[in-house]
Design an enzyme around this catalytic site. Structure first.
Site, PDB file in Angstrom:
ATOM      1  N   GLY A  10       0.844  -1.242  -0.006  1.00  0.00           N
ATOM      2  CA  GLY A  10       0.035  -0.048  -0.022  1.00  0.00           C
ATOM      3  C   GLY A  10       0.704   1.185  -0.079  1.00  0.00           C
ATOM      4  O   GLY A  10       2.123   1.222   0.438  1.00  0.00           O
ATOM      5  N   SER A  11       0.466   2.245  -0.636  1.00  0.00           N
ATOM      6  CA  SER A  11       1.100   3.579  -0.769  1.00  0.00           C
ATOM      7  C   SER A  11       0.410   4.919  -0.975  1.00  0.00           C
ATOM      8  O   SER A  11       0.710   5.877  -1.485  1.00  0.00           O
ATOM      9  CB  SER A  11       1.788   3.430  -2.106  1.00  0.00           C
ATOM     10  OG  SER A  11       0.929   3.571  -2.929  1.00  0.00           O
ATOM     11  N   LYS A 204     -13.774   3.815  15.482  1.00  0.00           N
ATOM     12  CA  LYS A 204     -13.614   5.245  15.992  1.00  0.00           C
ATOM     13  C   LYS A 204     -14.139   5.941  14.727  1.00  0.00           C
ATOM     14  O   LYS A 204     -14.456   7.157  15.014  1.00  0.00           O
ATOM     15  CB  LYS A 204     -12.111   5.685  16.565  1.00  0.00           C
ATOM     16  CG  LYS A 204     -11.081   4.895  15.572  1.00  0.00           C
ATOM     17  CD  LYS A 204     -10.539   6.339  14.819  1.00  0.00           C
ATOM     18  CE  LYS A 204      -9.644   5.696  13.688  1.00  0.00           C
ATOM     19  NZ  LYS A 204      -8.968   6.738  12.931  1.00  0.00           N
TER      20      LYS A 204
END
Length: 349
Positions: A10-11, A204
């Site tokens: 992931g980036s 959250k």
């Protein structure tokens, strides 16, 4: 002994911020191989491949502009090439994509590799609640820790002091990831309650959407404090109902709990979009496209997963804040009614 190889899967905004830390840390340690592969979902930016831009200019111009990545972080568009030979896998992608990606990676995972998930979200499966780390464990057959905390990506990239929490049922692996990622300004506590830590990170975001509704409706800090408190109570209650392992209140006092909740309700993208939802009369999907530069919003999506789980268990009336966020985002409930879920909350009965 050769150093351990690290791959970041992931980036985006957060993936690039963590790549900055990992790239610097592996250079300074003889325990790790100095080159870090980072899987990048290939996009064309101003006529150039994003991977080429990262590998020549050492900057993720789309998701973390203005920050130089260490030169030893190498962007790779083919996920199978990126993960081949990696001992440590750091997962940081939108949670909607994890299953498909794991299926592609599976034949290329090194024996004995370990993972850590920085992904905030949950999945609603046939058996009810499925954690993202569970999906990775089941598909790749590796040990998976989680990292969650009050970590707004741009502030981490700016090297502003913050804390975070690693949840690891295997303490040795948790400590190894702490060594990989801790810096003087990114302080890590390792706790054993991995599932609770992960649930905090997902839930959250729903509360933050509620906080954004409050801002959009013009309520004050007292109201937002109530949203945070009642949201925290629902997070604790949900974790106690749905975690297969023990849940202790002390975990909610870690960075992954109350701290992450506060920072997300004041600074995060879920809050920002929810505020715009109230003031602009545009849908969440439209605002995501307009305001997030290709990133995905986790709060509404997570509220939908949670709602389905609560429905199955006949518990919709026990979680009015979570349910209200879902109904406003997906069922056309008037956002002006949001305050009634606070006024009539079971906590006050």
């Amino acid at each position: 002994m050769p150093g351990k190889k690290v791959c970041i899967v992931g980036s985006g905004n957060w993936g690039s911020a963590i790549a900055k830390i990992i790239g610097q840390n592996v250079k300074a340690s003889n325990r790790f191989e100095p080159v870090v592969k980072m899987w990048v979902y290939e996009e064309i930016i101003s006529g150039r491949k994003l991977t080429d831009i990262i590998n020549t200019e050492h900057e993720n111009v789309k998701y973390l502009p203005g920050h130089k990545l260490p030169k030893n972080v190498i962007a790779e568009a083919d996920v199978t090439m990126a993960v081949t030979g990696a001992d440590y896998l750091v997962f940081v992608i939108p949670h909607q994509f994890i299953g498909k990606l794991c299926d592609q990676m599976k034949p290329h995972i090194k024996q004995g590799a370990i993972g850590i998930s920085l992904i905030k979200g949950i999945d609603e499966g046939p058996a009810g609640l499925t954690l993202i780390s569970d999906i990775i464990r089941e598909k790749l057959h590796i040990d998976v820790s989680v990292l969650m905390g009050a970590n707004i990506a741009n502030e981490v990239a700016d090297n502003k002091f913050c804390e975070t929490t690693i949840g690891a049922s295997n303490e040795h692996n948790g400590q190894m990831f702490k060594e990989l990622m801790q810096t003087p300004n990114f302080r890590i506590t390792v706790v054993s309650e991995s599932n609770t830590v992960e649930l905090c990170g997902a839930l959250k975001n729903i509360v933050a959407v509620g906080a954004g509704f409050c801002d959009g409706l013009g309520f004050g800090d007292n109201t937002k404090a109530a949203v945070i408190r009642l949201g925290l109570m629902e997070m604790v209650a949900f974790a106690k109902l749905f975690c297969k392992t023990s849940v202790s209140s002390s975990t909610f006092l870690e960075s992954c709990g109350i701290a992450d909740l506060i920072t997300t309700c004041y600074g995060g993208r879920n809050r920002r979009i929810a505020e715009a939802f109230v003031t602009s009369n545009k849908s969440v999907a439209e605002l995501e496209v307009e305001m997030l530069n290709g990133q995905k919003l986790q709060g509404p999506q997570t509220s939908a997963e949670v709602y389905k789980i609560l429905q199955k268990k006949n518990m919709v009336n026990k979680f009015p804040l979570f349910v209200s966020v879902y109904q406003i985002c997906f069922e056309g409930k008037d956002v002006n009614e949001f305050i009634s879920c606070l006024q009539n909350h079971p906590q006050h009965m």
